[in-house]
Design a protein around this motif. Structure first.
Motif, PDB file in Angstrom:
ATOM      1  N   GLY A 108       0.820  -1.199   0.000  1.00 28.34           N
ATOM      2  CA  GLY A 108       0.000   0.000   0.000  1.00 28.34           C
ATOM      3  C   GLY A 108       0.857   1.253   0.000  1.00 28.34           C
ATOM      4  N   ASP A 109       0.404   2.267   0.736  1.00 25.34           N
ATOM      5  CA  ASP A 109       1.056   3.570   0.702  1.00 25.34           C
ATOM      6  C   ASP A 109       2.498   3.554   1.200  1.00 25.34           C
ATOM      7  N   PHE A 113       1.791   0.774  -6.521  1.00 22.50           N
ATOM      8  CA  PHE A 113       0.868  -0.259  -6.063  1.00 22.50           C
ATOM      9  C   PHE A 113      -0.285   0.304  -5.235  1.00 22.50           C
ATOM     10  N   ASN A 114      -0.085   1.443  -4.571  1.00 21.62           N
ATOM     11  CA  ASN A 114      -1.187   1.970  -3.763  1.00 21.62           C
ATOM     12  C   ASN A 114      -2.381   2.390  -4.616  1.00 21.62           C
ATOM     13  N   SER A 115      -2.195   2.572  -5.918  1.00 23.22           N
ATOM     14  CA  SER A 115      -3.334   2.922  -6.770  1.00 23.22           C
ATOM     15  C   SER A 115      -4.121   1.690  -7.205  1.00 23.22           C
ATOM     16  N   TYR A 116      -3.571   0.492  -6.996  1.00 19.01           N
ATOM     17  CA  TYR A 116      -4.256  -0.739  -7.378  1.00 19.01           C
ATOM     18  C   TYR A 116      -5.258  -1.180  -6.317  1.00 19.01           C
ATOM     19  N   VAL A 117      -5.105  -0.685  -5.086  1.00 20.24           N
ATOM     20  CA  VAL A 117      -5.899  -1.184  -3.967  1.00 20.24           C
ATOM     21  C   VAL A 117      -6.917  -0.141  -3.513  1.00 20.24           C
ATOM     22  N   THR A 118      -7.923  -0.608  -2.786  1.00 19.62           N
ATOM     23  CA  THR A 118      -9.056   0.258  -2.433  1.00 19.62           C
ATOM     24  C   THR A 118      -8.884   0.978  -1.096  1.00 19.62           C
ATOM     25  N   ARG A 119      -7.821   0.663  -0.338  1.00 21.83           N
ATOM     26  CA  ARG A 119      -7.654   1.239   0.996  1.00 21.83           C
ATOM     27  C   ARG A 119      -6.351   2.022   1.066  1.00 21.83           C
TER      28      ARG A 119
END
Length: 368
Positions: free
Chosen positions: A297-298, A322-328
């Motif tokens: 994530g972030d 990768f943080n743009s691929y996830v919803t949180r």
């Protein structure tokens, strides 16, 4: 300054697109990430993150991060987190192998070093090249038509580099590469990433079938020797990933002319300290790099951004967000994509602060 505690939190990261698929029929829908906090007697806390790509990609798995921390964490209490060489030596003495377990601690200590000096990690890693850097977009393994649609979609978001997840049936993979290549515009870059998924005879068929397509071939087979054999059978530019896990691996690859680009994953090599060593070696040898991690994530994305942004642009083949691929969002201050590009934070350390309400309770608690 001394390490007084190491704590870990488990956080789930669902994907915007529901499922991420790659070679061998592997898929993940929710990533299991570990956020590591390293506390000190100076009141400074540093943060790292480790998020394996499931348990079938590399010799790593999410629960292994947290179990490994319980093993090596007590042996690090009392060390100065700014002494990164000492810290890494102690971790390697305490546990052979398992670099992914050590990565989050190492990254957290770089965060501490940045906060203690008032400098962003990108400065400590060598300095900021330019205003930002290019990203690539990984395209989950789907039908050829669906993957071609994703190329069109992601280009509209500003991406110009597209990494296709192949490594399954060779005929379908050939169709995937051709369909996606037909969507390219001038200046776009296409990578066919098999993630070790082809046998040699399958890889040989694919590289021959796409010999007239402008595509990079990435890690076609499981072993270095198999990949080298395929490298010698194609004129397409070649990327090694899973087998590049050390300085020695880079030196061997360079001696054999086994690759044009490597993928440098932070947790695969044990953290920013060893990733920087490999990055600097590649810089000296003139080897281009994609800088990334297994997932995250972030916080993991921030570590990627600092290492990528401190890499000369001519050698930075790409990086990932990768943080743009996830919803949180798990931390404030995480780097954000801007039309296919990203920049490292200018704040001290990594520039991120975990969101307590998202990362949840402590699941590993190591104190003196």
């Amino acid at each position: 300054m001394k390490i007084t505690a190491i704590r870990a939190h488990r956080v789930e990261l669902p994907l915007h697109e529901g499922t991420y698929k790659w070679s061998g029929g592997n898929a993940v829908t929710i990533f299991d990430s570990t956020v590591i906090a390293v506390e000190t007697d100076a009141g400074i806390t540093g943060y790292g993150e480790v998020c394996p790509l499931g348990s079938a990609y590399l010799p790593s798995y999410a629960e292994g991060v947290r179990t490994g921390l319980k093993e090596i964490g007590p042996k690090l209490l009392g060390l100065d987190p700014r002494d990164l060489a000492v810290l890494n030596q102690r971790m390697d003495q305490a546990m052979r192998g398992h670099p992914y377990v050590k990565s989050g601690i190492d990254v957290a200590c770089w965060d501490i070093l940045g906060k203690a000096t008032g400098l962003p990690v990108v400065t400590l890693l060598g300095g900021r090249f330019g205003a930002d850097f290019k990203l690539y977009r990984a395209i989950s393994q789907e039908s050829p038509a669906e993957m071609a649609k994703r190329v069109h979609q992601y280009r509209a978001e500003g991406y110009t580099k597209f990494q296709l997840k192949v490594g399954s049936d060779p005929d379908t993979d050939i169709d995937r590469i051709k369909a996606c290549a037909a969507e390219l515009q001038r200046g776009d870059v296409l990578i066919a990433d098999a993630n070790t998924g082809w046998l040699m005879h399958e890889a040989a068929r694919v590289v021959d079938a796409v010999r007239d397509i402008d595509v990079y071939i990435e890690q076609p087979c499981m072993s270095y020797e198999e990949c080298l054999a395929i490298r010698r059978r194609t004129a397409r530019p070649f990327i090694l990933d899973e087998v590049i896990d050390s300085l020695a691996a880079v030196l061997k690859g360079q001696a054999d002319l086994a690759m044009d680009v490597i993928n440098l994953k932070i947790s695969k090599v044990g953290g920013l300290t060893k990733a920087k060593q490999i990055r600097d070696l590649c810089q000296a040898l003139g080897i281009a790099m994609t800088i990334e991690d297994t997932w995250g994530g972030d916080i993991a994305t921030s570590a990627i951004a600092h290492l990528a942004h401190s890499t000369p642009p001519e050698l930075l083949f790409s990086a990932t967000d990768f943080n743009s691929y996830v919803t949180r969002s798990i931390a404030e201050g995480g780097p954000t994509r801007n039309h296919g590009r990203m920049a490292a934070s200018t704040a001290p350390g990594l520039g991120v602060t975990p969101r307590a309400e998202v990362i949840g309770p402590t699941v590993v608690n190591i104190t003196g």
